[in-house]
Design a protein around this motif. Sequence first.
Motif, PDB file in Angstrom:
ATOM      1  N   SER A  99       0.815  -1.216   0.000  1.00 38.59           N
ATOM      2  CA  SER A  99       0.000   0.000   0.000  1.00 38.59           C
ATOM      3  C   SER A  99       0.850   1.268   0.000  1.00 38.59           C
ATOM      4  CB  SER A  99      -0.912   0.014   1.230  1.00 38.59           C
ATOM      5  OG  SER A  99      -0.177   0.243   2.416  1.00 38.59           O
ATOM      6  N   GLY A 100       2.185   1.120   0.113  1.00 35.28           N
ATOM      7  CA  GLY A 100       3.065   2.281   0.059  1.00 35.28           C
ATOM      8  C   GLY A 100       3.534   2.788   1.405  1.00 35.28           C
TER       9      GLY A 100
ATOM     10  N   GLY B 154       0.707   5.553   3.155  1.00 34.42           N
ATOM     11  CA  GLY B 154       0.227   4.651   2.122  1.00 34.42           C
ATOM     12  C   GLY B 154      -1.175   4.958   1.619  1.00 34.42           C
ATOM     13  N   SER B 155      -1.620   4.127   0.693  1.00 37.12           N
ATOM     14  CA  SER B 155      -2.903   4.363   0.017  1.00 37.12           C
ATOM     15  C   SER B 155      -4.092   4.206   0.948  1.00 37.12           C
ATOM     16  CB  SER B 155      -3.038   3.405  -1.167  1.00 37.12           C
ATOM     17  OG  SER B 155      -2.954   2.053  -0.739  1.00 37.12           O
ATOM     18  N   PHE B 156      -3.936   3.430   2.041  1.00 36.85           N
ATOM     19  CA  PHE B 156      -5.046   3.284   2.999  1.00 36.85           C
ATOM     20  C   PHE B 156      -5.431   4.620   3.628  1.00 36.85           C
ATOM     21  CE2 PHE B 156      -3.616  -1.329   3.743  1.00 36.85           C
ATOM     22  CZ  PHE B 156      -4.426  -1.763   2.700  1.00 36.85           C
TER      23      PHE B 156
ATOM     24  N   LYS C 226       1.159  14.997   0.307  1.00 41.42           N
ATOM     25  CA  LYS C 226       0.519  13.817  -0.271  1.00 41.42           C
ATOM     26  C   LYS C 226       1.461  13.161  -1.263  1.00 41.42           C
ATOM     27  CE  LYS C 226      -3.513  12.330  -2.974  1.00 41.42           C
ATOM     28  NZ  LYS C 226      -4.734  12.769  -3.669  1.00 41.42           N
TER      29      LYS C 226
ATOM     30  N   CYS D  57       5.352   7.770   5.489  1.00 40.38           N
ATOM     31  CA  CYS D  57       4.371   7.678   4.406  1.00 40.38           C
ATOM     32  C   CYS D  57       3.307   6.660   4.842  1.00 40.38           C
ATOM     33  CB  CYS D  57       5.023   7.229   3.106  1.00 40.38           C
ATOM     34  SG  CYS D  57       6.287   8.354   2.497  1.00 40.38           S
TER      35      CYS D  57
ATOM     36  N   GLY E 115      -4.909   7.670   1.988  1.00 38.24           N
ATOM     37  CA  GLY E 115      -4.906   8.678   0.930  1.00 38.24           C
ATOM     38  C   GLY E 115      -3.530   9.149   0.521  1.00 38.24           C
ATOM     39  N   GLY E 116      -2.491   8.394   0.818  1.00 44.35           N
ATOM     40  CA  GLY E 116      -1.132   8.778   0.452  1.00 44.35           C
ATOM     41  C   GLY E 116      -0.552   9.875   1.323  1.00 44.35           C
TER      42      GLY E 116
ATOM     43  N   SER F  24       6.952  14.760  -2.879  1.00 43.33           N
ATOM     44  CA  SER F  24       5.528  14.428  -2.870  1.00 43.33           C
ATOM     45  C   SER F  24       4.845  15.134  -4.025  1.00 43.33           C
ATOM     46  CB  SER F  24       4.899  14.851  -1.536  1.00 43.33           C
ATOM     47  OG  SER F  24       5.110  16.234  -1.302  1.00 43.33           O
TER      48      SER F  24
END
Length: 326
Positions: free
Chosen positions: A236-237, A251-253, A325, A249, A255-256, A279
């Motif tokens: 998820s990043g 992650g995508s969970f 972000k 960071c 919203g970045g 970013s």
Amino acid sequence: MANWTGAILTNKGRALAAKVEAGTCKLELTKLKVGDGTPSDLESMTDLASPKQNIGISSITPSETGECDIECVITNKDMDRGFYMREMGIFATDPDEGEILYAVQTDTHPDYLQGKGTSATLSIALHVTIAITNTDSVTAVINPAGLLTSADLDKHNTSDDAHSNLFKLFAKLTDLKTHNEAADAHESRFKLFEKIENLGDDIIKKLALTTTISAVTALQTNSWFGQLLKLVLTASGVKYSIAQNGYVCLGSFFGGLIIQWGHSVGKTKTWVDTLPISSSESYAALANDTGLGACPIGTRANSSTICFYQQSENLTGLFYIVISKA
């Protein structure tokens, strides 16, 4: 699109080729290298101008026309950064010199090999053809790093004796039919299949029942659940660097979302600092003068830098924090 020129023998390569043609040794190829350098004098090279990756040899196939096809597989799974493949070197063993750079070729329109963090893992088969008077005198050091390709697997599977040992084993099981017809012959195997079938549901239930505290505990262990959580978070990043100039960071969970911070010293009044991580956009930036305890008049951040504006010319340093972000 790649445009590799024909391979040019180096000075040491020509000397080895002469020994091979004279019959005093065989041409033993050891590996390939690729790099992003732009060499000018290819013949005098003993290594690539800017080597980036060693590649083991997967296979070598001689032909009746006096050529040998060398196959290697290059992958980005261990590459932190990508590069343009501008140069390629073929290495061989000289009985008097040891391992040498045998031949070099360059590419005027190189392909870009992406790093592991920018794309899915890539595996690219490279084929290099060399000409030799006697193809029987060419050998290769087949390195486990030269990954097995699908063509290698097909060649193995279609071979007449590929699985001869396996067939011999089956031939010895004269009571195989009786065993298979027994009521409890495969009871344990069916239980295994049932466990595998239910594995997905078990994982989902485990995730649903796990509290935050137990999830953190799992991440700090080497349990299967801890490893699964790490894989999910990494995919998820989620990443971080806990340092004086660091970042988290989420992650995508989330919203970045990125939270990063830093400490800057030795500058006055107005300056620009590079952020720990770039970013796509920044939402808020805050700084504090470490010497005077006052905030700068103006603070702003963009994708890769943070800017400070301050009346005082006697700043000793600044702490800052940026919300951005990915």
